[in-house]
Motif scaffolding. Structure first.
Motif, PDB file in Angstrom:
ATOM      1  N   LYS A 298     -12.918  -1.320   4.653  1.00  0.00           N
ATOM      2  CA  LYS A 298     -13.964  -0.476   4.073  1.00  0.00           C
ATOM      3  C   LYS A 298     -13.437  -0.890   2.552  1.00  0.00           C
ATOM      4  CE  LYS A 298     -13.094   3.856   4.515  1.00  0.00           C
ATOM      5  NZ  LYS A 298     -13.418   5.368   4.676  1.00  0.00           N
TER       6      LYS A 298
ATOM      7  N   GLU B  50      -9.107  10.681   6.309  1.00  0.00           N
ATOM      8  CA  GLU B  50      -9.308  10.240   7.567  1.00  0.00           C
ATOM      9  C   GLU B  50      -7.830  10.504   8.376  1.00  0.00           C
ATOM     10  OE1 GLU B  50     -12.077   8.446   8.791  1.00  0.00           O
ATOM     11  OE2 GLU B  50     -13.408   8.091   6.956  1.00  0.00           O
TER      12      GLU B  50
ATOM     13  N   THR C  34       0.582   4.755  -3.281  1.00  0.00           N
ATOM     14  CA  THR C  34       0.200   6.161  -3.301  1.00  0.00           C
ATOM     15  C   THR C  34       1.218   7.013  -3.168  1.00  0.00           C
ATOM     16  OG1 THR C  34      -1.747   4.918  -1.962  1.00  0.00           O
ATOM     17  CG2 THR C  34      -1.581   7.467  -1.950  1.00  0.00           C
ATOM     18  N   TYR C  35       2.251   6.897  -2.273  1.00  0.00           N
ATOM     19  CA  TYR C  35       3.281   7.827  -2.156  1.00  0.00           C
ATOM     20  C   TYR C  35       4.062   8.002  -3.479  1.00  0.00           C
ATOM     21  CZ  TYR C  35       2.245   6.926   2.638  1.00  0.00           C
ATOM     22  OH  TYR C  35       1.761   6.709   3.926  1.00  0.00           O
TER      23      TYR C  35
ATOM     24  N   LYS D  59       2.713  10.665   8.106  1.00  0.00           N
ATOM     25  CA  LYS D  59       2.059  10.697   7.010  1.00  0.00           C
ATOM     26  C   LYS D  59       1.557  12.230   6.479  1.00  0.00           C
ATOM     27  CE  LYS D  59      -1.166   7.674   6.816  1.00  0.00           C
ATOM     28  NZ  LYS D  59      -2.315   6.861   7.242  1.00  0.00           N
TER      29      LYS D  59
ATOM     30  N   LEU E 261      -1.138  14.471  -0.625  1.00  0.00           N
ATOM     31  CA  LEU E 261      -2.213  13.817  -0.022  1.00  0.00           C
ATOM     32  C   LEU E 261      -1.688  13.011   1.308  1.00  0.00           C
ATOM     33  CD1 LEU E 261      -4.769  11.885  -0.388  1.00  0.00           C
ATOM     34  CD2 LEU E 261      -3.346  10.193  -1.766  1.00  0.00           C
TER      35      LEU E 261
ATOM     36  N   ASN F  10     -18.621   4.659   6.458  1.00  0.00           N
ATOM     37  CA  ASN F  10     -17.892   3.648   5.578  1.00  0.00           C
ATOM     38  C   ASN F  10     -18.500   3.441   4.394  1.00  0.00           C
ATOM     39  OD1 ASN F  10     -15.645   4.013   7.377  1.00  0.00           O
ATOM     40  ND2 ASN F  10     -16.074   2.224   8.434  1.00  0.00           N
TER      41      ASN F  10
ATOM     42  N   PRO G 159      -2.558   9.857   2.845  1.00  0.00           N
ATOM     43  CA  PRO G 159      -3.734   8.517   2.622  1.00  0.00           C
ATOM     44  C   PRO G 159      -4.204   8.035   3.862  1.00  0.00           C
ATOM     45  CG  PRO G 159      -1.297   7.958   2.068  1.00  0.00           C
ATOM     46  CD  PRO G 159      -1.304   9.242   2.860  1.00  0.00           C
ATOM     47  N   GLU G 160      -5.400   7.304   3.784  1.00  0.00           N
ATOM     48  CA  GLU G 160      -5.963   6.671   4.891  1.00  0.00           C
ATOM     49  C   GLU G 160      -5.173   5.342   5.240  1.00  0.00           C
ATOM     50  OE1 GLU G 160      -9.868   5.423   4.087  1.00  0.00           O
ATOM     51  OE2 GLU G 160     -10.224   4.882   6.233  1.00  0.00           O
ATOM     52  N   GLN G 161      -4.566   4.833   4.395  1.00  0.00           N
ATOM     53  CA  GLN G 161      -3.966   3.239   4.651  1.00  0.00           C
ATOM     54  C   GLN G 161      -2.733   3.788   5.449  1.00  0.00           C
ATOM     55  OE1 GLN G 161      -4.835   4.416   1.596  1.00  0.00           O
ATOM     56  NE2 GLN G 161      -2.808   4.238   0.269  1.00  0.00           N
TER      57      GLN G 161
ATOM     58  N   LYS H 129      -6.383  -0.956  -1.093  1.00  0.00           N
ATOM     59  CA  LYS H 129      -7.438  -1.179  -0.273  1.00  0.00           C
ATOM     60  C   LYS H 129      -7.425  -0.236   0.798  1.00  0.00           C
ATOM     61  CE  LYS H 129      -6.811  -6.091  -0.726  1.00  0.00           C
ATOM     62  NZ  LYS H 129      -6.126  -7.188   0.070  1.00  0.00           N
TER      63      LYS H 129
ATOM     64  N   GLY I 297     -17.833   6.457  -0.333  1.00  0.00           N
ATOM     65  CA  GLY I 297     -17.228   6.917  -1.490  1.00  0.00           C
ATOM     66  C   GLY I 297     -16.304   8.070  -1.265  1.00  0.00           C
ATOM     67  N   LYS I 298     -15.938   8.435  -0.168  1.00  0.00           N
ATOM     68  CA  LYS I 298     -14.868   9.421   0.275  1.00  0.00           C
ATOM     69  C   LYS I 298     -13.599   9.131  -0.173  1.00  0.00           C
ATOM     70  CE  LYS I 298     -15.336   9.226   4.801  1.00  0.00           C
ATOM     71  NZ  LYS I 298     -16.233   8.029   4.939  1.00  0.00           N
ATOM     72  N   SER I 299     -13.076   7.779  -0.152  1.00  0.00           N
ATOM     73  CA  SER I 299     -11.572   7.734  -0.435  1.00  0.00           C
ATOM     74  C   SER I 299     -11.762   7.585  -2.003  1.00  0.00           C
ATOM     75  CB  SER I 299     -11.211   6.440   0.218  1.00  0.00           C
ATOM     76  OG  SER I 299     -11.159   6.399   1.536  1.00  0.00           O
ATOM     77  N   THR I 300     -12.601   7.230  -2.540  1.00  0.00           N
ATOM     78  CA  THR I 300     -12.954   7.151  -4.045  1.00  0.00           C
ATOM     79  C   THR I 300     -12.907   8.706  -4.700  1.00  0.00           C
ATOM     80  OG1 THR I 300     -14.147   5.074  -4.144  1.00  0.00           O
ATOM     81  CG2 THR I 300     -14.286   6.345  -6.061  1.00  0.00           C
TER      82      THR I 300
ATOM     83  N   PRO J 177      -8.425   0.684   4.508  1.00  0.00           N
ATOM     84  CA  PRO J 177      -8.722  -0.138   5.758  1.00  0.00           C
ATOM     85  C   PRO J 177     -10.329  -0.469   6.106  1.00  0.00           C
ATOM     86  CG  PRO J 177      -7.281   1.663   6.462  1.00  0.00           C
ATOM     87  CD  PRO J 177      -7.737   1.977   4.911  1.00  0.00           C
TER      88      PRO J 177
ATOM     89  N   ASP K   4     -14.979   1.993   0.264  1.00  0.00           N
ATOM     90  CA  ASP K   4     -14.780   3.163  -0.440  1.00  0.00           C
ATOM     91  C   ASP K   4     -13.362   3.746  -0.996  1.00  0.00           C
ATOM     92  OD1 ASP K   4     -15.236   5.797   2.116  1.00  0.00           O
ATOM     93  OD2 ASP K   4     -14.208   3.858   2.426  1.00  0.00           O
TER      94      ASP K   4
ATOM     95  N   GLN L 229       0.835  -1.066   0.197  1.00  0.00           N
ATOM     96  CA  GLN L 229       0.012  -0.046  -0.062  1.00  0.00           C
ATOM     97  C   GLN L 229       0.777   1.304   0.116  1.00  0.00           C
ATOM     98  OE1 GLN L 229      -2.619  -0.617   3.381  1.00  0.00           O
ATOM     99  NE2 GLN L 229      -3.990  -1.572   1.814  1.00  0.00           N
TER     100      GLN L 229
ATOM    101  N   ARG M 139       1.296  11.398  11.877  1.00  0.00           N
ATOM    102  CA  ARG M 139       1.704  12.944  11.688  1.00  0.00           C
ATOM    103  C   ARG M 139       2.941  12.711  10.582  1.00  0.00           C
ATOM    104  NH1 ARG M 139       2.726  15.425  17.326  1.00  0.00           N
ATOM    105  NH2 ARG M 139       1.082  14.504  18.744  1.00  0.00           N
TER     106      ARG M 139
END
Lengths: 306, 318
Positions: free
Chosen positions: A304, B169, A112-113, B153, B89, B48, B91-93, A300, B51-54, A302, A306, A109, B151
């Motif tokens: 979820k 997020e 993205t970076y 990220k 960006l 959850n 990211p969430e992950q 992916k 569609g926010k991440s999309t 986490p 979306d 994952q 932090r």
């Protein structure tokens, strides 16, 4: 562990260095990506596996010599450097490194970076491919040199002078280097078009490079190893001398018909072999770069979808 | 090609979605979404799967719209590496290059953005200080807590001094102190004039940053505008908050005394406690003091989105 409670600093005013966009350079981005990708290859459990693979031919040579003091160096060279390495080690190294060029970043994952940096995706692929190639080439070269050393060290010139052996080693490195270039191109492309690249790559290695290449039919012309073998056969002199047992063994093993054509003049010329190997690498990596530039890379999120 | 918006003083939408749809096979991620995001801070809210991440991935050019047009700073977002010079960006992950130290990671990201080694080091020093990670900069990222990772990220998203910042997020799973600090950092960035889009499924995180929110559910735009109107609806529903940490039994006993806590459940493993409150603002304001100077610890805070979901259903039904 709780994060540190260091008070948040007031954001500093922009300095010309940070505010300006003129200081940035695509070449630096690319060089950093190359170094980052090489660094990734040095970490993780994969490194241990590939190192073990690299040392395997040398260990086999040492075991053979220690158990059979009269083992013929020429036969060992053929069996290890011209059979085991190109048929087993090279495709596996290329598979391990090239197949994960993008998939590894996706699985971790971290892609993205890279996707949010000002590097075009096709370029990102090619840089990461170059890093994978570098890693695979270094290990392949190390395997060849170490195996030569294990075979010929202490033979007191019975197999030729040091210069002669060094030349043979250099030629072997060059030909195998070309082969691994082609393999990296193929497996890099495979890694983009299939999820099960390791399984398919091993099947490819066993079926295409193992089975087809050892048949006397034209089908073998679509294998990488066929062209590498032609180059080895012609470029490494004592294998090409007609009449020697090792020569006929080589020709028989590789299904080259030498009757009336001891120098394989009816087979693709050396320049054709080199061109095919280079073209394979260029075509497959260009195609993969093109695919990459049009591809979306899902990461992916986490817990979820979306 | 540089867009006329970049460097222009005219107020135009920074991010524009025109009739955008995104499918993942048969699953729809975004459904005919049309919206414009103006300069400033904008909260992107939704449960959850909303569609926010999309949406953020479309805006940052990671995904291609199946239909419609996505523009950021007046430029096409998809496959536009030039645009990446102007956006950041977070990211969430929760993924980083785990073998690197925090300093190395930020420096590497800065160099990936095109800075030379010296400028990248200076930038990394500056950003690490900004996010309060200076004492931990030489520690390997693998050993960072969730708050530290968030932090770092956030710091990597700032290496190119972006005009538009997307935060997916950013507070998820952080402890109260990190949460407070991250909010302060984001506020400070907003004061610098950056356009920031913060996605969250927790309204109360976003409302401390901006009154301007976009509500999404099932890939659709449910509402866009002032947060107070949405708040009025939400306050009818109890808000669930999960606290994860040690000595949660004692923490639960303490929480029972709070009048705004209307429900409480201790996790089966004793390492978490879920509470329900009708006044989440008061509770969130109290969180930092609740997290320090007590025998228990609060390592992570999650907000379940049941009440937000309920409001979405309500809004969709209108």
């Amino acid at each position: 562990m709780t994060p540190n409670p260091v008070p948040v600093q007031q954001l500093p005013a922009k300095t010309p260095q940070t505010a300006g966009k003129a200081d940035v350079s695509l070449a630096r981005s690319c060089w950093t990506l190359y170094r980052l990708s090489l660094g990734q290859h040095r970490h993780g459990r994969r490194w241990i596996g590939t190192l073990a693979l690299t040392l395997l031919p040398m260990l086999i040579a040492i075991i053979i010599r220690s158990t059979d003091p009269y083992a013929a160096p020429g036969s060992m060279e053929f069996g290890l450097v011209f059979m085991l390495i190109p048929q087993g080690l090279l495709p596996l190294l290329a598979l391990v490194y090239a197949s994960g060029i993008i998939q590894d970043e996706q699985e971790d994952q971290t892609i993205t970076y890279l996707l949010v940096r000002p590097i075009p995706k096709w370029m990102m692929y090619l840089i990461k491919w170059a890093a994978a190639l570098t890693a695979a080439e270094i290990l392949a070269m190390a395997a060849i040199v170490l195996t030569y050393a294990a075979i010929f060290c202490g033979t007191h010139g019975a197999s030729g002078s040091f210069i002669h052996l060094a030349e043979r080693c250099l030629v072997a490195c060059t030909v195998h280097g070309l082969a691994i270039l082609a393999y990296c191109g193929i497996f890099g492309l495979m890694g983009l078009v299939t999820q099960r690249v390791l399984v398919i790559g091993i099947l490819y290695t066993a079926l295409f490079e193992g089975l087809f290449a050892n048949t006397p039919f034209n089908l073998r012309m679509i294998t990488v190893i066929y062209y590498a073998r032609l180059l080895i056969y012609r470029l490494l002199p004592h294998h090409a001398k007609p009449g020697l047992r090792v020569h006929s063994t080589t020709a028989n093993t590789w299904k080259f018909i030498t009757a009336g054509d001891p120098n394989l003049k009816l087979y693709p010329h050396n320049w054709v072999c080199v061109t095919v190997l280079l073209s394979t690498a260029i075509f497959t990596s260009a195609l993969a770069g093109w695919i990459c530039s049009n591809r979306e890379f899902y990461v992916k999120t986490p817990n979820k979808t979306d | 090609m540089v867009s006329p918006i970049i460097g222009s003083s005219e107020v135009k939408p920074i991010i524009a979605f025109h009739e955008v749809s995104k499918w993942y096979g048969n699953v729809i991620g975004i459904n005919k979404l049309t919206l414009e995001i103006m300069p400033g801070v904008c909260g992107l809210l939704g449960p959850n799967g909303a569609g926010k991440s999309t949406l953020l991935q479309l805006a940052t050019g990671q995904l291609r719209a199946s239909q419609g047009r996505v523009e950021v700073l007046g430029e096409r977002a998809w496959n536009n590496p030039h645009l990446n010079r102007f956006i950041g960006l977070c990211p969430e992950q929760d993924a980083l290059y785990e073998w690197m130290t925090g300093q190395q990671f930020i420096q590497c990201c800065a160099q990936l953005a095109g800075l030379n080694a010296r400028a990248a080091k200076a930038k990394a020093d500056e950003l690490i200080e900004t996010v309060g990670m200076t004492p931990y900069r030489h520690r390997v990222v693998r050993g960072y807590s969730k708050g530290m990772r968030q932090r770092i990220k956030l710091a990597q998203a700032l290496v190119n001094d972006p005009k538009v910042l997307f935060l997916d997020e950013p507070m998820t799973g952080t402890d109260p102190v990190a949460r407070r600090d991250l909010l302060e950092i984001i506020r400070a960035l907003a004061n610098q004039g950056k356009t920031i889009v913060v996605s969250s499924h927790v309204l109360y995180e976003v409302q401390t940053l901006t009154p301007n929110v976009i509500l999404m559910n099932h890939g659709r735009l449910v509402a866009q505008g002032d947060i107070r109107q949405i708040r009025d609806l939400m306050d009818k529903h109890p808000h669930r908050i999960v606290l994860v940490g040690r000595q949660c039994r004692q923490l639960a006993a303490e929480l029972l005394d709070y009048p705004d806590v209307v429900g409480l459940r201790l996790g089966a493993d004793g390492a978490s406690v879920m509470l329900e409150t009708l006044r989440p603002d008061d509770f969130y304001a109290r969180l930092p003091s609740l997290a320090t100077g007590h025998p228990w610890s609060i390592d992570e805070v999650f907000s379940e989105d049941d009440n937000l979901d309920a409001v979405f259903h309500y809004l969709v039904d209108q």
